[in-house]
Write a protein that holds these residues in place. Structure first.
Motif, PDB file in Angstrom:
ATOM      1  N   ILE A 142     -36.366 -26.541 -30.074  1.00  0.00           N
ATOM      2  CA  ILE A 142     -35.661 -26.442 -31.357  1.00  0.00           C
ATOM      3  C   ILE A 142     -35.006 -25.067 -31.424  1.00  0.00           C
ATOM      4  CG2 ILE A 142     -35.875 -26.523 -33.873  1.00  0.00           C
ATOM      5  CD1 ILE A 142     -36.509 -29.195 -32.419  1.00  0.00           C
ATOM      6  N   ILE A 143     -33.692 -25.049 -31.578  1.00  0.00           N
ATOM      7  CA  ILE A 143     -32.995 -23.759 -31.673  1.00  0.00           C
ATOM      8  C   ILE A 143     -33.106 -23.226 -33.102  1.00  0.00           C
ATOM      9  CG2 ILE A 143     -31.463 -24.303 -29.740  1.00  0.00           C
ATOM     10  CD1 ILE A 143     -29.263 -24.883 -31.848  1.00  0.00           C
ATOM     11  N   GLU A 144     -32.658 -21.995 -33.296  1.00  0.00           N
ATOM     12  CA  GLU A 144     -32.908 -21.339 -34.585  1.00  0.00           C
ATOM     13  C   GLU A 144     -31.955 -21.768 -35.694  1.00  0.00           C
ATOM     14  OE1 GLU A 144     -33.417 -17.145 -34.232  1.00  0.00           O
ATOM     15  OE2 GLU A 144     -35.099 -17.345 -32.836  1.00  0.00           O
ATOM     16  N   ASN A 145     -30.747 -22.172 -35.330  1.00  0.00           N
ATOM     17  CA  ASN A 145     -29.765 -22.618 -36.322  1.00  0.00           C
ATOM     18  C   ASN A 145     -29.019 -23.837 -35.783  1.00  0.00           C
ATOM     19  OD1 ASN A 145     -29.868 -20.435 -38.418  1.00  0.00           O
ATOM     20  ND2 ASN A 145     -29.414 -19.190 -36.608  1.00  0.00           N
ATOM     21  N   PRO A 146     -28.681 -24.801 -36.654  1.00  0.00           N
ATOM     22  CA  PRO A 146     -27.954 -25.990 -36.201  1.00  0.00           C
ATOM     23  C   PRO A 146     -26.619 -25.626 -35.557  1.00  0.00           C
ATOM     24  CG  PRO A 146     -28.745 -26.273 -38.454  1.00  0.00           C
ATOM     25  CD  PRO A 146     -28.963 -24.838 -38.098  1.00  0.00           C
ATOM     26  N   ILE A 147     -26.306 -26.292 -34.429  1.00  0.00           N
ATOM     27  CA  ILE A 147     -25.018 -26.096 -33.760  1.00  0.00           C
ATOM     28  C   ILE A 147     -24.471 -27.460 -33.355  1.00  0.00           C
ATOM     29  CG2 ILE A 147     -23.779 -25.045 -31.821  1.00  0.00           C
ATOM     30  CD1 ILE A 147     -25.990 -22.964 -31.585  1.00  0.00           C
ATOM     31  N   GLY A 148     -23.199 -27.696 -33.672  1.00  0.00           N
ATOM     32  CA  GLY A 148     -22.533 -28.923 -33.243  1.00  0.00           C
ATOM     33  C   GLY A 148     -22.379 -29.932 -34.365  1.00  0.00           C
ATOM     34  N   PHE A 149     -21.364 -30.786 -34.217  1.00  0.00           N
ATOM     35  CA  PHE A 149     -21.042 -31.751 -35.271  1.00  0.00           C
ATOM     36  C   PHE A 149     -21.019 -33.192 -34.777  1.00  0.00           C
ATOM     37  CE2 PHE A 149     -19.157 -27.669 -36.400  1.00  0.00           C
ATOM     38  CZ  PHE A 149     -19.707 -27.475 -37.665  1.00  0.00           C
ATOM     39  N   LYS A 150     -21.326 -33.397 -33.500  1.00  0.00           N
ATOM     40  CA  LYS A 150     -21.358 -34.766 -32.968  1.00  0.00           C
ATOM     41  C   LYS A 150     -22.767 -35.312 -33.126  1.00  0.00           C
ATOM     42  CE  LYS A 150     -17.773 -33.436 -29.726  1.00  0.00           C
ATOM     43  NZ  LYS A 150     -17.564 -32.818 -28.434  1.00  0.00           N
ATOM     44  N   GLY A 151     -22.928 -36.579 -32.733  1.00  0.00           N
ATOM     45  CA  GLY A 151     -24.262 -37.161 -32.843  1.00  0.00           C
ATOM     46  C   GLY A 151     -24.655 -37.368 -34.291  1.00  0.00           C
ATOM     47  N   PHE A 152     -25.962 -37.380 -34.546  1.00  0.00           N
ATOM     48  CA  PHE A 152     -26.450 -37.602 -35.904  1.00  0.00           C
ATOM     49  C   PHE A 152     -27.905 -37.148 -35.987  1.00  0.00           C
ATOM     50  CE2 PHE A 152     -27.205 -41.354 -33.390  1.00  0.00           C
ATOM     51  CZ  PHE A 152     -28.447 -41.830 -33.781  1.00  0.00           C
ATOM     52  N   GLY A 153     -28.460 -37.230 -37.189  1.00  0.00           N
ATOM     53  CA  GLY A 153     -29.872 -36.876 -37.355  1.00  0.00           C
ATOM     54  C   GLY A 153     -30.154 -35.422 -37.015  1.00  0.00           C
ATOM     55  N   TYR A 154     -31.174 -35.216 -36.181  1.00  0.00           N
ATOM     56  CA  TYR A 154     -31.625 -33.862 -35.821  1.00  0.00           C
ATOM     57  C   TYR A 154     -30.895 -33.291 -34.612  1.00  0.00           C
ATOM     58  CZ  TYR A 154     -35.574 -34.988 -38.904  1.00  0.00           C
ATOM     59  OH  TYR A 154     -36.353 -35.340 -39.979  1.00  0.00           O
ATOM     60  N   ASP A 155     -29.844 -33.965 -34.156  1.00  0.00           N
ATOM     61  CA  ASP A 155     -29.139 -33.544 -32.936  1.00  0.00           C
ATOM     62  C   ASP A 155     -28.703 -32.070 -32.944  1.00  0.00           C
ATOM     63  OD1 ASP A 155     -29.506 -36.089 -32.024  1.00  0.00           O
ATOM     64  OD2 ASP A 155     -27.393 -36.644 -31.969  1.00  0.00           O
ATOM     65  N   PRO A 156     -28.256 -31.501 -34.091  1.00  0.00           N
ATOM     66  CA  PRO A 156     -27.772 -30.118 -34.056  1.00  0.00           C
ATOM     67  C   PRO A 156     -28.838 -29.052 -33.785  1.00  0.00           C
ATOM     68  CG  PRO A 156     -26.833 -31.293 -35.932  1.00  0.00           C
ATOM     69  CD  PRO A 156     -27.929 -32.155 -35.381  1.00  0.00           C
ATOM     70  N   ILE A 157     -30.125 -29.395 -33.905  1.00  0.00           N
ATOM     71  CA  ILE A 157     -31.157 -28.367 -33.660  1.00  0.00           C
ATOM     72  C   ILE A 157     -31.945 -28.618 -32.373  1.00  0.00           C
ATOM     73  CG2 ILE A 157     -31.423 -27.672 -36.086  1.00  0.00           C
ATOM     74  CD1 ILE A 157     -34.028 -29.386 -36.156  1.00  0.00           C
TER      75      ILE A 157
END
Length: 197
Positions: A141-156
């Motif tokens: 799990i990274i510290e801040n969400p990155i990215g706008f594709k996918g869905f759900g918890y994908d950005p972390i």
């Protein structure tokens, strides 16, 4: 050839991912879940139980082979949370932006940020036969969400061996490595063997 297969989900993003994996195989027609089936209560204690409950309910209603999956994010420092409650974590009405923030807050003082995404998939083919498989991807799990594709918890979630999150990957890239892709490719392989592609 398997004439018809219902994907037992109302999640459009999930259906798109699954169709993308299964379309080049032995299935002639992939159908959406019937709109009049009503709410299916997922009260299992494991991902596989929830998948079976969904697939069996749709099969019993339609008598058409049905595929369901249950997926979740399991964070080791949080004793596997959110786990089977990933979609409902923090309450049914909480959006994923808020869910992610809750998890990041819970991880603030933790050194261990390892986690894994898991998918359990069940395909009910008839009254007596079903297939059950699992796919798992380890990461952190990274510290801040990155990215706008996918869905759900994908950005972390950053999978092991990558320096980008699921949410930074295009659909083809994510489908080449994701937990759902691993599970669905197993399903596809078994169906291809059963129906002799």
């Amino acid at each position: 050839m398997l004439e018809k297969l219902i994907i037992a989900s109302a999640n459009k993003d999930k259906i798109k991912e699954i169709e993308n994996i299964l379309k080049c195989g032995t299935i002639k027609e992939i159908l959406p879940i019937p709109s009049d089936i009503g709410k299916i209560i997922e009260n299992g204690n494991t991902f596989i139980e929830n998948s079976f409950i969904k697939a069996k309910a749709v099969y019993n209603y339609t008598k058409i082979p049905s595929l369901a999956d249950d997926s979740g994010l399991c964070i080791n420092a949080l004793n596997g949370k959110p786990g089977i409650y990933s979609a409902r974590y923090g309450g049914e009405n909480l959006g994923y932006k808020e869910k992610m923030q809750m998890l990041l807050d819970e991880l603030k003082d933790k050194d261990d940020r390892t986690a894994y995404f898991i998918t359990s998939a069940v395909c009910v083919l008839d009254d007596n036969y079903y297939i059950a498989v699992e796919g798992r991807v380890n990461g952190k799990i990274i510290e801040n969400p990155i990215g706008f594709k996918g869905f759900g918890y994908d950005p972390i979630f950053q999978p092991d061996g990558y320096d980008i999150t699921y949410a930074e990957m295009n659909l083809e890239e994510k489908n080449s490595i994701s937990h759902r892709a691993l599970a669905m490719n197993k399903i596809k392989h078994i169906l291809d063997n059963i129906y002799h592609i």
